[in-house]
Write a protein that holds these residues in place. Structure first.
Motif, short mmCIF file in Angstrom:
data_model
loop_
_atom_site.label_atom_id
_atom_site.label_comp_id
_atom_site.label_asym_id
_atom_site.label_seq_id
_atom_site.Cartn_x
_atom_site.Cartn_y
_atom_site.Cartn_z
N ALA A 32 0.83 -1.19 0.00
CA ALA A 32 0.00 0.00 0.00
C ALA A 32 0.87 1.25 0.00
CB ALA A 32 -0.90 0.01 1.23
N THR A 47 -4.12 0.50 -2.27
CA THR A 47 -3.62 -0.82 -1.87
C THR A 47 -3.68 -1.78 -3.05
OG1 THR A 47 -5.77 -1.71 -1.20
CG2 THR A 47 -4.55 -0.46 0.46
N LYS A 110 -6.84 -0.17 4.16
CA LYS A 110 -6.15 1.11 4.03
C LYS A 110 -5.80 1.69 5.40
CE LYS A 110 -9.16 3.12 1.23
NZ LYS A 110 -10.01 1.97 0.83
#
Length: 128
Positions: A32, A47, A110
């Motif tokens: 990410a 990501t 995330k």
């Protein structure tokens, strides 16, 4: 353990483009890109899942930024287009094992709390 090495940060004018790169020392489940400005929490931007290269984006960058594998499986890139002054930040590459995928409900999370491996950061500055 996974070591991450980032590159590509620079200073650009608004509307310009940059490509950030990150190389991991081994294959991981989730990779990410995050960014952080002083006094603010680290923000998850994009990501990518190692199983099928599926991606997810924050609303703030959707349509402008693209995360992708750049050649080798453990090499990651972030193509940033239409840059804005508010994109100015320190950008970090991060990696995780399966927990980021499991806790992300079927896609890589995330949330910075799900990532245990981090690069040193690369500065992006966008001037008006």
């Amino acid at each position: 353990q996974a070591q991450l090495t980032e590159s590509g940060g620079d200073s650009v004018q608004a509307g310009g483009s940059l490509r950030l790169s990150c190389t991991a020392s081994r294959t991981v489940t989730c990779m990410a890109w995050f960014r952080q400005t002083p006094g603010k929490e680290r923000e998850g931007l994009a990501t990518i899942y190692g199983g099928d290269d599926s991606t997810a984006y924050a609303d703030s960058v959707k349509g402008r930024f693209t995360i992708f594998r750049d050649g080798a499986k453990n090499t990651l890139a972030l193509q940033m287009n239409s840059l804005r002054p508010e994109d100015t930040a320190m950008y970090y590459c991060a990696a995780s094992g399966p927990s980021a995928y499991i806790n992300g409900g079927g896609r890589c999370s995330k949330s910075p709390r799900e990532y245990g491996f981090w690069g040193q950061g690369t500065q992006v500055t966008v001037s008006a």
